[in-house]
Design an enzyme around this catalytic site. Sequence first.
Site, mmCIF file in Angstrom:
data_model
loop_
_atom_site.group_PDB
_atom_site.id
_atom_site.type_symbol
_atom_site.label_atom_id
_atom_site.label_comp_id
_atom_site.label_asym_id
_atom_site.label_seq_id
_atom_site.Cartn_x
_atom_site.Cartn_y
_atom_site.Cartn_z
ATOM 1 N N GLY A 1 1.876 3.106 2.253
ATOM 2 C CA GLY A 1 2.884 3.136 3.324
ATOM 3 C C GLY A 1 4.179 2.498 2.837
ATOM 4 N N HIS A 2 4.065 1.297 2.265
ATOM 5 C CA HIS A 2 5.253 0.639 1.711
ATOM 6 C C HIS A 2 5.853 1.481 0.590
ATOM 7 C CE1 HIS A 2 2.728 -2.976 2.960
ATOM 8 N NE2 HIS A 2 3.846 -3.205 3.620
ATOM 9 N N VAL B 1 2.103 6.610 6.988
ATOM 10 C CA VAL B 1 1.152 7.057 5.962
ATOM 11 C C VAL B 1 -0.242 6.608 6.390
ATOM 12 C CG1 VAL B 1 0.489 6.905 3.532
ATOM 13 C CG2 VAL B 1 2.917 6.919 4.176
ATOM 14 N N ASP C 1 5.601 0.754 12.609
ATOM 15 C CA ASP C 1 6.027 -0.325 13.502
ATOM 16 C C ASP C 1 7.141 0.225 14.396
ATOM 17 O OD1 ASP C 1 4.634 -2.951 12.398
ATOM 18 O OD2 ASP C 1 5.173 -1.696 10.702
ATOM 19 N N SER D 1 -2.332 -0.317 6.594
ATOM 20 C CA SER D 1 -1.780 -1.604 7.016
ATOM 21 C C SER D 1 -2.303 -2.671 6.063
ATOM 22 C CB SER D 1 -2.253 -1.934 8.437
ATOM 23 O OG SER D 1 -2.059 -3.312 8.706
ATOM 24 N N SER D 2 -1.462 -3.654 5.780
ATOM 25 C CA SER D 2 -1.914 -4.768 4.934
ATOM 26 C C SER D 2 -3.074 -5.489 5.600
ATOM 27 C CB SER D 2 -0.772 -5.756 4.699
ATOM 28 O OG SER D 2 0.331 -5.080 4.129
ATOM 29 N N ARG D 3 -3.178 -5.385 6.924
ATOM 30 C CA ARG D 3 -4.243 -6.097 7.654
ATOM 31 C C ARG D 3 -5.579 -5.350 7.593
ATOM 32 N NH1 ARG D 3 0.403 -7.839 11.029
ATOM 33 N NH2 ARG D 3 0.409 -10.108 10.898
ATOM 34 N N HIS E 1 0.868 -1.184 0.000
ATOM 35 C CA HIS E 1 0.000 0.000 0.000
ATOM 36 C C HIS E 1 0.900 1.227 0.000
ATOM 37 C CE1 HIS E 1 1.113 0.083 4.198
ATOM 38 N NE2 HIS E 1 0.542 -1.091 4.415
HETATM 39 P P1 AMP Z 1 5.180 -5.084 6.451
HETATM 40 O O1 AMP Z 1 4.935 -5.462 5.036
HETATM 41 O O2 AMP Z 1 3.944 -4.922 7.263
HETATM 42 O O3 AMP Z 1 6.247 -5.941 7.107
HETATM 43 O O4 AMP Z 1 5.809 -3.626 6.405
HETATM 44 C C1 AMP Z 1 6.975 -3.360 5.671
HETATM 45 C C2 AMP Z 1 7.465 -1.985 6.013
HETATM 46 O O5 AMP Z 1 6.476 -1.012 5.680
HETATM 47 C C3 AMP Z 1 7.754 -1.824 7.518
HETATM 48 O O6 AMP Z 1 8.951 -1.078 7.680
HETATM 49 C C4 AMP Z 1 6.552 -1.063 7.994
HETATM 50 O O7 AMP Z 1 6.793 -0.288 9.144
HETATM 51 C C5 AMP Z 1 6.257 -0.185 6.801
HETATM 52 N N1 AMP Z 1 4.880 0.304 6.848
HETATM 53 C C6 AMP Z 1 3.750 -0.450 6.992
HETATM 54 N N2 AMP Z 1 2.668 0.352 7.070
HETATM 55 C C7 AMP Z 1 3.121 1.625 6.976
HETATM 56 C C8 AMP Z 1 2.485 2.906 7.005
HETATM 57 N N3 AMP Z 1 1.162 3.047 7.138
HETATM 58 N N4 AMP Z 1 3.269 4.009 6.890
HETATM 59 C C9 AMP Z 1 4.617 3.879 6.753
HETATM 60 N N5 AMP Z 1 5.272 2.707 6.734
HETATM 61 C C10 AMP Z 1 4.541 1.598 6.830
#
Ligand code: AMP
Length: 288
Positions: A44-45, A184, A158, A193-195, A42
Amino acid sequence: MPAAPTRSLQVITGVAAMRAAVRELERGGETVGFVPTMGALHEGHLSLVDAAAAECDRVVASIFVNPTQFGPSEDFTKYPRPLERDLDLLRGRGCELAFVPEAAEMYPDGYGTSIDVGPVAVPWEGAARPGHFAGVATVVLKLFECVPADRAYFGRKDYQQTLVVRRMAADLNLPIDVRVCPIVRDADGLALSSRNVYLSPDERRRALALSQSLRLAEEIISGGERDALVVRERMLALIASVGGVGVEYVAIVRDGTVEEVAEIDGPLTIAVAARVGTTRLIDNVLIG
Ligand code: AMP
């Protein structure tokens, strides 16, 4: 955000091939930025990809749903895995290498090594999710070995994870610069969040209680409140008034640590974890 003009995206699954590709770029004098993810990407990533692209010549992202950071009753098997869509999104943001390793190569038969980063991994998320940070630290170290980049990009979403990764990088003298980027959010404040895809429309509305409680904390602190207990109680009352949100913790800690404060004074992070239905969500805010 408009799609950046793209070079092509190379997808690499093998560890040796990945390492060789990064070393080749670095031999050519280029800097490499690395964005580790579990996919289901998303904005955020993608903000991390943008930050890497702004600071480095080349961007590598990894997509790996790491089994060892999920507890036995967590959502590992149902975690979303829209790989083709993820690769399109990475391509659109100028990412040129995607590392999509196989679990069998990441965790060979007889695998037994685990990284324990010590006290920073113990409270809050560490207590709520036993074994989680050992899984995170171990896979991040392994990914850093596979993708020997100059800089790695993590999201503040996180918060405790960023402390764990920074602690490990410092303690083990890792030759990588760990960068942390802002959270974000959707327009209504929900942290991406992916969730979030698990949430029903009603649950998504209730989930706004997390970001709303953090905004309330900001407001009452800027209004002069100095007692962390009062801030915490006000946040819990707001969340309770929404209903259907099971708070796991509200942590008011000195920023950059996991140490709880009694008095609001100096930079703090306020972090909240809660369940909405069966979905576990986290969010936080930096104060001051
Ligand atoms: P994940 O795929 O959940 O392991 O997240 C991968 C990276 O993306 C991690 O460093 C997370 O902290 C970051 N991330 C996830 N959601 C967000 C967000 N809403 N804003 C900024 N970074 C994010």
